[in-house]
Design a protein around this motif. Structure first.
Motif, short mmCIF file in Angstrom:
data_model
loop_
_atom_site.label_atom_id
_atom_site.label_comp_id
_atom_site.label_asym_id
_atom_site.label_seq_id
_atom_site.Cartn_x
_atom_site.Cartn_y
_atom_site.Cartn_z
N LEU A 253 0.84 -1.20 0.00
CA LEU A 253 0.00 0.00 0.00
C LEU A 253 0.87 1.24 0.00
N ASP A 255 2.09 4.71 0.76
CA ASP A 255 1.90 5.56 1.93
C ASP A 255 2.48 6.94 1.64
N GLY A 261 -2.37 7.61 5.99
CA GLY A 261 -1.69 6.94 4.89
C GLY A 261 -2.17 5.55 4.59
N ALA A 262 -1.25 4.59 4.66
CA ALA A 262 -1.55 3.21 4.30
C ALA A 262 -2.59 2.58 5.22
N THR A 265 -5.88 3.29 3.81
CA THR A 265 -6.11 2.47 2.61
C THR A 265 -6.50 1.06 3.00
N TRP A 286 -0.07 -7.04 4.91
CA TRP A 286 0.21 -5.88 4.09
C TRP A 286 1.40 -5.11 4.64
N GLY A 288 3.05 -0.91 4.21
CA GLY A 288 2.99 0.43 3.63
C GLY A 288 4.37 0.89 3.22
N ARG A 290 6.58 4.09 1.05
CA ARG A 290 6.49 5.47 0.59
C ARG A 290 6.64 5.55 -0.94
#
Length: 316
Positions: A253, A255, A261-262, A265, A286, A288, A290
């Protein structure tokens, strides 16, 4: 290291086709020629700025574009940037660029430039500004490109190093990344390949990475299979039904470091009617990462290790 020496030899051969002292590199299949190394450059986006910083080019960077309008910078990035001005927080205008009289703009298609837009190599050329184009983005104008590999990072750093006449620094960086990548791949080679889906934020139609985007190669190196590999683009949209049918086991994900952020999501996916039924969401598998970790740049190798460790518990 053999690959680095091969690329250096290839570049040297290409240079001979121009003049003895000129600098020539491939630029989306065309030759980009400099009589001398650029003295004033503008760089777009965080990932390309990270490349320039890794090559210690700060003394020749007269401006950045496309940083603070989208991303939260790290203290390390701010330290490396120093007092380099940001000319535009998102997409630059022609006036932004011309005002600082650069010799070179380092950007890409949909990384600061749009086909037919105000900023293109053709619109900059009359002002004496040459454009070094991010290789990952070449597919937007040339569909006959090879699928993504980590060469998207390695070759672009070597090209930038050649143009700026810091080849030794570029080759040293690439050799180190290649060694680190080989060590990761050796650990993941015998692991079961996880089905992986990358998502760039909540949306009506998911925005993700296809076969020409560097995350496709990163996921493979980390011991996974990109479930949107068949998407015939670099970054683009697909459907939730298509992704859910592939039943991803792991999520990457993006971020942006704004809001939650993530996390936001993933919460979106937990509430989604079809994605909530996938293995990755049900098992909360999952990570996150960048923006600069998922676009071609020096942060890619560390991001591959993070993905590998998250996908394969117990990996060093």
């Amino acid at each position: 290291m053999k690959r680095v020496l091969w690329v250096a030899t290839l570049v040297a051969t290409c240079v001979g086709a121009a003049t003895a002292d000129s600098i020539t590199v491939d630029n989306c299949g065309e030759e980009l020629v400099f009589e001398t190394a650029p003295a004033r450059i503008v760089v777009h986006d965080m990932n390309m700025t990270d490349m320039a910083f890794a090559l210690k080019l700060q003394d020749r960077i007269v401006g950045l574009t496309g940083i603070t309008g989208w991303y939260k910078t790290s203290p390390d990035f701010d330290r490396l940037r120093g007092d380099i001005p940001e000319l535009a927080p998102k997409y630059p205008t022609l006036e932004n660029l011309v005002s600082v009289e650069p010799d070179l703009f380092f950007a890409g298609w949909y990384y600061g430039m749009r086909p037919g837009g105000d900023i293109t190599p053709e619109t900059l050329a009359p002002f004496g500004i040459k454009t070094l184009i991010l290789t990952e983005s070449c597919v937007h104008l040339d569909k006959d490109r090879p699928v993504a590999s980590m060469d998207l990072l390695f070759d672009d750093v070597l090209r930038l190093g050649r143009v700026m006449q810091v080849e030794d620094r570029a080759e040293q960086l690439v050799a180190g990344w290649q060694a680190e990548l080989a060590a990761i791949e050796a650990q993941t080679a015998e692991r079961e390949k996880r089905r992986v889906f990358l998502l760039d934020g909540p949306a009506d139609a998911p925005f993700t990475a296809g076969k020409f985007a560097i995350p496709d190669a990163m996921i493979a190196a980390a011991g996974g299979v990109n479930v949107t590999h068949d998407l015939n683009t670099s970054w683009g949209r697909t459907s939730w039904e298509t992704v859910a049918a592939a039943n991803p086991e792991f999520l990457v994900l993006l971020d942006y470091q704004t809001g939650n952020g993530a996390v936001d999501t993933f919460n979106f996916l937990q509430e989604h009617p079809v994605m909530s039924q996938t293995d990755a969401v049900k098992n909360e598998r999952w990570i996150g990462l960048r923006y600069e970790e998922l676009t071609p740049g020096p942060a890619n190798i560390g991001a591959i290790r993070k993905m590998a460790q998250a996908m394969h518990p117990g990996l060093n």
